[in-house]
Design an enzyme around this catalytic site. Structure first.
Site, PDB file in Angstrom:
ATOM      1  N   ASP A 401       0.855  -1.194   0.000  1.00  0.00           N
ATOM      2  CA  ASP A 401       0.000   0.000   0.000  1.00  0.00           C
ATOM      3  C   ASP A 401       0.892   1.246   0.000  1.00  0.00           C
ATOM      4  OD1 ASP A 401      -2.328   1.520   0.188  1.00  0.00           O
ATOM      5  OD2 ASP A 401      -2.455   1.350   2.367  1.00  0.00           O
ATOM      6  N   GLU A 404       2.809   4.874  -3.986  1.00  0.00           N
ATOM      7  CA  GLU A 404       2.847   5.796  -5.144  1.00  0.00           C
ATOM      8  C   GLU A 404       4.190   6.521  -5.234  1.00  0.00           C
ATOM      9  OE1 GLU A 404       0.364   5.577  -2.883  1.00  0.00           O
ATOM     10  OE2 GLU A 404      -0.707   4.237  -4.249  1.00  0.00           O
ATOM     11  N   ASP A 489      -8.826   3.078  -3.238  1.00  0.00           N
ATOM     12  CA  ASP A 489      -9.888   3.489  -2.321  1.00  0.00           C
ATOM     13  C   ASP A 489     -11.159   3.928  -3.039  1.00  0.00           C
ATOM     14  OD1 ASP A 489      -8.083   2.888  -0.378  1.00  0.00           O
ATOM     15  OD2 ASP A 489      -7.523   4.976   0.021  1.00  0.00           O
TER      16      ASP A 489
HETATM   17  O1  MIG Z   1      -4.132   6.070   4.147  1.00  0.00           O
HETATM   18  O2  MIG Z   1      -3.954   0.851   5.501  1.00  0.00           O
HETATM   19  O3  MIG Z   1      -5.841   1.912  -0.032  1.00  0.00           O
HETATM   20  O4  MIG Z   1      -6.860  -0.268   1.342  1.00  0.00           O
HETATM   21  O5  MIG Z   1      -7.078  -0.053   4.135  1.00  0.00           O
HETATM   22  C1  MIG Z   1      -4.915   4.911   4.050  1.00  0.00           C
HETATM   23  C2  MIG Z   1      -5.141   1.568   5.543  1.00  0.00           C
HETATM   24  C3  MIG Z   1      -4.025   3.715   4.017  1.00  0.00           C
HETATM   25  C4  MIG Z   1      -5.068   2.858   1.999  1.00  0.00           C
HETATM   26  C5  MIG Z   1      -5.434   1.614   1.278  1.00  0.00           C
HETATM   27  C6  MIG Z   1      -6.515   0.899   2.022  1.00  0.00           C
HETATM   28  C7  MIG Z   1      -6.038   0.578   3.420  1.00  0.00           C
HETATM   29  C8  MIG Z   1      -5.638   1.864   4.135  1.00  0.00           C
HETATM   30  N1  MIG Z   1      -4.623   2.571   3.358  1.00  0.00           N
END
Ligand code: MIG
Length: 851
Positions: A401, A404, A489
């Protein structure tokens, strides 16, 4: 038309410079170079190189130039107005005045790619950009472009490539997390592809500024792009995945149902969830652990109070048949007491500013630094932590996650590392000229790709007998080599259920076959109805995971009462029935790049009506999925392309091409099977572990109308479901060809189902094969297998798909006692069981002469 702005550098005329055979190399007086090179008969690379620019580091490409065969002729010759480069498949004419190219299929008159003849290239010094202009034929669609919001056809928009953490996703939000600068221009079955091989921020103007112009802009480096000549859509996608790679064969469990929730506070909540799922008999293979498991969001730690014994948790979940996938965030907390931080700094593998000091930002753990995944040593170092803290403990996969990469220090949606952050060099680049340092402006878009490479390779190293599993949010062209992709998201909105279709179809056309959206929606509160519809639609997408955000309503399928629970359970059970088909599609994608989820026109290139359909898709070659994407709907219009289609759950038969109004009660979404085609199905299991010894297959066929003459074939690919034995030939692959023929009477029909000899050295643990023929309307007059009559069975035969997985029965191979058939009039289903033979043999079912 002359250049439009003062800050645009004049380009051309070009002259030829000394160049190796097979390459057309041109230059102008100001030192712009133009290089045209055939990599394959139908693949040309074009590089417009301004003076002083550096070549793209080819992270996106699956293999270096040196590994491309040169066993085809390439001719380069001068023409009256410039030059011509030709291969057996195409010719590229280059105008000496401007460098404009026109590409034609060999022997073709009309170019399929025509650069703007007046001003094909722009070199814009004020924005340090380069752009390419080409003619966009009226009526052509723009497909691909990776993960984007909106509808299937991207034409009329400007789309940007710059990996971005953004939420919510509005209909025109752009960019999102992934950058795949690849567009397919498609018109009436004719397709070509343009892949911008440049990792900088880039932009596609797809007929927005001028309706018939495609403009591609890159923010730095060379204007380096590949043209894939097609001519079919399948050809282009195959070519693009030849260039950027294909998904590896996933472990079979990764095709099962998966459940995730941000905000599972402690191990007890995880255990409760796992137990509840089994207690309610909601099949599930994977449970995800979101950032909650970490100690203060420090990556590679487990919270000592809330997750005190990860090994026990993992082994208890494993005992119940679950795999656990843990989230991994790239931001490393700045904390001298924290070994990951100390080690990363000591080894010098973190992203740094020009002065050499680590770049600092803020993410979940607070002040953070980021590993520099653009370096091989950083990827390996990170991988050692994955192995130590996660993989070797039994974590089955890695969920990447925030890669980017996202930083909270800047306000979203642009928060990332500073553009002058330094990356590299990547000492693993085969081409030594690619082992260079680069700025974040150039490296940003590949950060997520290379983080995924690290996760993939570390799992492989730590557990060489298991297939790695990585799920990633960010990526670049080629990400499919390492990871499955989820679309980030989304929100629990009907609009996002609608958007899932076009988004996943275009990801598939962009090489990323293994993709899915958060089922039920991530942010905002889902409803029972939305969850039911989404769970059904999700069951027919390549990757199926229910995930939701902290502080939203819980969205396990039982949270909305027994009716919704039962509906969702059935959808998930269908997911398991579909596994043999899905696994075969995953194999096909891993070998040919074919998307698992396809637009309706994939198999119907000439069908203009199919090309207009945005809200349906095909799962593989034989199922048309028409999701319900509006609340309170009881019906929907569906389009069925040529052929005969049978509703999976209703007595509805549609002869395509046709628009039809179909019934859509909350219990099921409309799904149509191609009449006459074999869809391999399996038993319902609570998780794929139950199927380890259960290789029962039900070759499901819906009978075409009486009097039909058609034939249609299907692969069935099987193997051990994990590991790499298949690479040594331990797989089983067969082709089932259903040949249908009419008889003398209008009501007559006969089937010859020809099973090709088994390829591969693996024999599934089963002795019997089951064929289920639905909707034939009456019992057959005769059934023969390999020439011998198959008698009616003593008692009724229940199709494999109607019972649960039964490891004991299946392992013994004795789920049938003797060859036999049974026709159930109420269900209108004929079940035939017979001993499977590895050699070619045919099942013949004849309704001719039957009452
Ligand atoms: O700033 O880890 O897209 O799937 O549950 C949010 C918490 C961070 C973004 C991910 C999402 C995940 C969430 N993350």
């Amino acid at each position: 038309m002359p250049p439009e702005a003062n800050d645009t550098v004049l380009i051309g005329p070009f002259h030829q410079v000394q160049s190796p055979a097979r390459l057309l190399a041109l230059s102008d007086a100001r030192g712009h170079r133009l290089l045209v090179e055939a990599w394959a008969p139908d693949l040309v690379r074009i590089r417009f190189v301004p003076p002083g620019s550096v070549p793209t580091i080819s992270w996106a490409l699956a293999r270096p130039r040196s590994e491309w065969p040169e066993d085809f002729p390439v001719r380069v010759e001068a023409t009256a107005s410039g030059w011509r480069l030709s291969t057996p498949a195409l010719t590229a004419e280059v105008a000496s005045a401007t460098g404009a190219l026109a590409l034609r299929a060999a022997g073709g008159l009309e170019p399929f790619v025509q650069h703007d003849p007046e001003c094909p290239f722009r070199h814009d010094t004020s924005t340090v950009g380069l752009s390419l202009r080409a003619v966009l034929p009226a009526g052509a669609m723009c497909l691909g472009l990776g993960e984007k919001t909106g509808w299937l056809d991207r034409r009329g928009r400007i789309l940007e490539m710059w990996n971005t953490d953004v939420l919510p996703h509005l209909p025109d939000t752009d960019p999102l997390y992934q950058s795949i600068p690849f567009v397919i221009v498609y018109q009436e079955g004719r397709a070509f592809g343009l892949f911008l091989h440049n990792t900088h921020r880039s932009r596609f103007d797809l007929g927005f500024t001028q309706p018939e112009r495609l403009e591609a802009w890159v923010g730095g480096g060379e204007l380096d792009y590949f043209i894939l000549a097609g001519p079919s859509l399948e050809h282009v996608v195959r070519g693009f995945t030849d260039l950027t790679g294909r998904m590896p064969l996933p472990p079979r469990w990764a095709l099962g149902y998966q459940h995730s929730r941000w905000g599972l506070h402690d191990a007890d909540q995880v255990r409760e969830l796992a137990a509840e799922m089994r207690r309610r008999r909601v099949p599930c293979d994977v449970i995800y652990l979101d950032i909650d498991y970490m100690d203060g969001y420090r990556v590679f730690t487990w919270d000592p109070a809330r997750f005190p014994d990860p090994d026990a948790l993992l082994s208890d979940l494993a005992a119940q048949g679950y795999r656990v996938v843990t989230i991994v965030d790239p931001g490393v907390r700045i904390d001298d007491e924290y070994p990951v931080y100390r080690e990363g700094i000591a080894k010098g593998v973190m992203c740094r500013k020009a002065d050499g000091r680590p770049f600092e930002g803020v993410v979940w753990p607070g002040p953070t630094v980021w590993p520099d995944f653009l370096r091989a040593d950083a990827r390996r170092w990170w991988g050692s932590w994955i192995a130590r803290q996660l993989t070797r403990r039994g974590v089955a996969g890695i969920w990447n996650d925030m890669n980017e990469p996202a930083s909270f220090r800047h306000p979203l949606p642009t928060g990332t590392l500073d553009p002058d952050v330094m990356h590299g060099p990547d000492e693993e680049r085969e081409d030594t000229t690619e082992r260079r340092e680069l700025l974040h402006a150039e490296g940003h878009n590949v950060y997520g790709l290379l983080m995924s490479q690290s996760a993939f390779e570390s799992q492989l190293a730590a557990r060489p007998d298991r297939r790695p599993f990585v799920l990633t949010r960010a990526g670049f062209a080629g990400v499919q080599r390492y990871a499955a992709v989820w679309t980030g998201d989304n929100s629990s909105w009907w609009e996002h259920l609608t958007m899932m279709g076009p988004e996943l179809i275009n990801l598939g056309l962009s090489g990323v076959a293994f993709a899915g959206a958060d089922v039920g929606g991530f942010t905002r509160h889902t409803s029972g109805e939305l969850l039911a519809r989404w769970t059904w639609a999700g069951a027919f997408t390549p990757f199926m995971r229910n995930h939701s955000a902290i502080e939203t309503r819980r969205q396990e399928v039982w949270r909305f009462g027994p009716e919704i629970e039962a509906i969702c359970r059935e959808a998930i059970e269908w997911r398991y029935r579909l596994l043999p088909y899905l696994y075969t599609l995953a194999w096909e994608s891993s070998s040919l790049g074919t998307p698992i989820m396809r637009p309706l026109f994939w198999d119907h290139p000439g069908d203009a009506a199919a090309a207009r359909v945005q809200d349906q898709w095909m799962l593989g070659p034989h199922l048309v999925v028409a999701p319900i994407t509006q609340p309170a709907a009881t019906h929907r219009a569906a389009y069925l392309p040529a052929g005969e289609w049978v509703h999976l759950w209703q007595p509805v038969r549609i002869l395509g091409p046709a628009h039809a109004l179909v019934d859509a009660p909350l219990s099921h979404i409309p799904v149509f099977a191609r009449a006459g085609a074999v869809v391999p199905l399996g038993p319902v299991a609570q998780h794929t572990g139950e199927l380890a010894a259960d290789a029962r297959i039900s070759l499901y066929v819906t009978a075409p109308s009486p009097g039909s003459a058609m034939s249609c074939w299907t692969w069935l690919y099987e193997d051990e479901g994990d590991g790499f034995g298949y690479r040594q030939g331990r797989f089983s692959r067969r082709r089932f060809e259903a040949r249908w023929s009419p008889g003398e009477r209008a009501a007559d029909l006969a089937l010859a189902l020809v099973c090709s000899p088994r390829e591969g050295s693996w024999s599934p643990p089963r002795r019997w094969l089951e064929v289920v023929i639905a909707r034939a309307g009456r019992p057959p007059a005769s059934v023969r297998w390999a020439g011998d009559a198959v008698p009616p069975s003593q008692g009724p035969l229940r199709p494999v798909t109607m019972g649960p997985a039964d490891p004991a029965e299946a392992a013994s191979g004795e789920w049938a006692q003797a060859p036999g058939w049974h026709y159930d009039e109420a269900l209108d289903v004929l079940v035939v069981r017979f001993g499977e033979a590895p050699s070619e043999s045919a099942l013949e079912v004849d309704w001719r002469g039957a009452p």
